[in-house]
Design an enzyme around this catalytic site. Structure first.
Site, PDB file in Angstrom:
ATOM      1  N   ASP A  30       0.843  -1.189   0.000  1.00  9.25           N
ATOM      2  CA  ASP A  30       0.000   0.000   0.000  1.00  9.25           C
ATOM      3  C   ASP A  30       0.887   1.252   0.000  1.00  9.25           C
ATOM      4  O   ASP A  30       1.900   1.320   0.685  1.00  9.25           O
ATOM      5  CB  ASP A  30      -0.915  -0.013   1.231  1.00  9.25           C
ATOM      6  CG  ASP A  30      -2.079   0.946   1.101  1.00  9.25           C
ATOM      7  OD1 ASP A  30      -3.222   0.482   0.970  1.00  9.25           O
ATOM      8  OD2 ASP A  30      -1.835   2.180   1.115  1.00  9.25           O
ATOM      9  N   GLN A  94     -14.393   2.413   1.381  1.00  3.62           N
ATOM     10  CA  GLN A  94     -13.725   2.099   0.108  1.00  3.62           C
ATOM     11  C   GLN A  94     -13.435   3.378  -0.665  1.00  3.62           C
ATOM     12  O   GLN A  94     -14.323   4.224  -0.836  1.00  3.62           O
ATOM     13  CB  GLN A  94     -14.609   1.163  -0.737  1.00  3.62           C
ATOM     14  CG  GLN A  94     -13.903   0.680  -2.008  1.00  3.62           C
ATOM     15  CD  GLN A  94     -14.699  -0.385  -2.762  1.00  3.62           C
ATOM     16  OE1 GLN A  94     -15.851  -0.680  -2.430  1.00  3.62           O
ATOM     17  NE2 GLN A  94     -14.062  -0.959  -3.777  1.00  3.62           N
ATOM     18  N   HIS A 100     -10.153  -5.101  -3.523  1.00 10.97           N
ATOM     19  CA  HIS A 100      -8.833  -5.366  -2.945  1.00 10.97           C
ATOM     20  C   HIS A 100      -8.986  -5.863  -1.526  1.00 10.97           C
ATOM     21  O   HIS A 100      -9.807  -5.371  -0.763  1.00 10.97           O
ATOM     22  CB  HIS A 100      -7.933  -4.136  -3.005  1.00 10.97           C
ATOM     23  CG  HIS A 100      -8.571  -2.881  -2.495  1.00 10.97           C
ATOM     24  ND1 HIS A 100      -9.460  -2.147  -3.256  1.00 10.97           N
ATOM     25  CD2 HIS A 100      -8.455  -2.234  -1.316  1.00 10.97           C
ATOM     26  CE1 HIS A 100      -9.867  -1.100  -2.548  1.00 10.97           C
ATOM     27  NE2 HIS A 100      -9.280  -1.129  -1.369  1.00 10.97           N
ATOM     28  N   LEU A 101      -8.156  -6.837  -1.204  1.00 18.45           N
ATOM     29  CA  LEU A 101      -8.105  -7.409   0.145  1.00 18.45           C
ATOM     30  C   LEU A 101      -6.889  -6.796   0.838  1.00 18.45           C
ATOM     31  O   LEU A 101      -5.760  -6.934   0.361  1.00 18.45           O
ATOM     32  CB  LEU A 101      -7.959  -8.930   0.031  1.00 18.45           C
ATOM     33  CG  LEU A 101      -7.846  -9.723   1.330  1.00 18.45           C
ATOM     34  CD1 LEU A 101      -9.116  -9.599   2.160  1.00 18.45           C
ATOM     35  CD2 LEU A 101      -7.565 -11.199   1.008  1.00 18.45           C
TER      36      LEU A 101
HETATM   37  P1  5GP Z   1      -9.731   1.359   0.346  1.00 18.64           P
HETATM   38  O1  5GP Z   1      -9.850   2.614   1.178  1.00 18.64           O
HETATM   39  O2  5GP Z   1     -10.390   1.522  -1.007  1.00 18.64           O
HETATM   40  O3  5GP Z   1     -10.157   0.115   1.043  1.00 18.64           O
HETATM   41  O4  5GP Z   1      -8.178   1.152   0.105  1.00 18.64           O
HETATM   42  C1  5GP Z   1      -7.482   1.730  -0.951  1.00 18.64           C
HETATM   43  C2  5GP Z   1      -6.036   1.652  -0.590  1.00 18.64           C
HETATM   44  O5  5GP Z   1      -5.270   1.856  -1.764  1.00 18.64           O
HETATM   45  C3  5GP Z   1      -5.585   2.710   0.418  1.00 18.64           C
HETATM   46  O6  5GP Z   1      -5.035   2.072   1.561  1.00 18.64           O
HETATM   47  C4  5GP Z   1      -4.568   3.537  -0.355  1.00 18.64           C
HETATM   48  O7  5GP Z   1      -3.482   3.947   0.447  1.00 18.64           O
HETATM   49  C5  5GP Z   1      -4.132   2.587  -1.459  1.00 18.64           C
HETATM   50  N1  5GP Z   1      -3.721   3.222  -2.698  1.00 18.64           N
HETATM   51  C6  5GP Z   1      -4.397   4.187  -3.369  1.00 18.64           C
HETATM   52  N2  5GP Z   1      -3.747   4.518  -4.502  1.00 18.64           N
HETATM   53  C7  5GP Z   1      -2.646   3.724  -4.540  1.00 18.64           C
HETATM   54  C8  5GP Z   1      -1.573   3.596  -5.483  1.00 18.64           C
HETATM   55  O8  5GP Z   1      -1.508   4.269  -6.512  1.00 18.64           O
HETATM   56  N3  5GP Z   1      -0.614   2.675  -5.204  1.00 18.64           N
HETATM   57  C9  5GP Z   1      -0.651   1.901  -4.061  1.00 18.64           C
HETATM   58  N4  5GP Z   1       0.363   1.026  -3.897  1.00 18.64           N
HETATM   59  N5  5GP Z   1      -1.655   1.992  -3.168  1.00 18.64           N
HETATM   60  C10 5GP Z   1      -2.622   2.893  -3.404  1.00 18.64           C
END
Ligand code: 5GP
Ligand code: ZN
Length: 114
Positions: A30, A94, A100-101
């Site tokens: 992440d 989200q 994503h997990l």
């Molecule tokens: P959500 O909040 O949708 O469950 O998690 C999305 C995750 O993706 C977040 O923890 C955020 O830090 C990560 N993330 C967002 N954009 C990117 C990216 O461009 N690269 C990586 N490696 N992680 C990302």
């Protein structure tokens, strides 16, 4: 999907620190880690949210979890413990709409989550 950041990571079109990949899933660190180990396991195929799964995706979701356990073991977390979770839609937290997990570990997790 052409404008999806995780599709682009899966395709290698934008960089990410990948820790695992096979024909079905990719695991990468992440960008904004919430624990010493914070890896995202994604399907290569674009699926927006947990709500969009079909019966045909059941093996894929099982595979995502098995790979999370494998990455956790690789990171030395198997015995210590770790957390996996999937956020769904706005109130679930989200922010990226490609399934994503999260695999989080390397510190004591608390409950309930925020
Ligand atoms: P959500 O909040 O949708 O469950 O998690 C999305 C995750 O993706 C977040 O923890 C955020 O830090 C990560 N993330 C967002 N954009 C990117 C990216 O461009 N690269 C990586 N490696 N992680 C990302
Ligand atoms: Zn996508």
């Amino acid at each position: 999907m052409t404008d999806c950041i995780f599709c682009k990571i899966a395709a290698g079109e934008i960089p990410a620190e990948k820790v695992y990949e096979d024909d079905h899933v990719v695991g990468f660190r992440d960008l904004s880690p919430q624990a010493p180990v914070h890896v995202l396991i994604i399907p290569r195929r674009h699926i927006a949210t947990l709500n969009d799964l079909t019966e045909a995706d059941e093996a894929l979701v099982g595979h995502m979890h098995r790979i999370a356990a494998r990455v956790a073991a690789d990171e030395g977390l198997a015995e210590r413990g770790y957390r996996t979770l999937i956020n769904c839609n706005a109130e679930g937290g989200q922010t990226v709409f490609h399934l994503h997990l999260h695999l989080l570990g390397g510190r004591q997790m608390t409950w309930p989550p925020g």
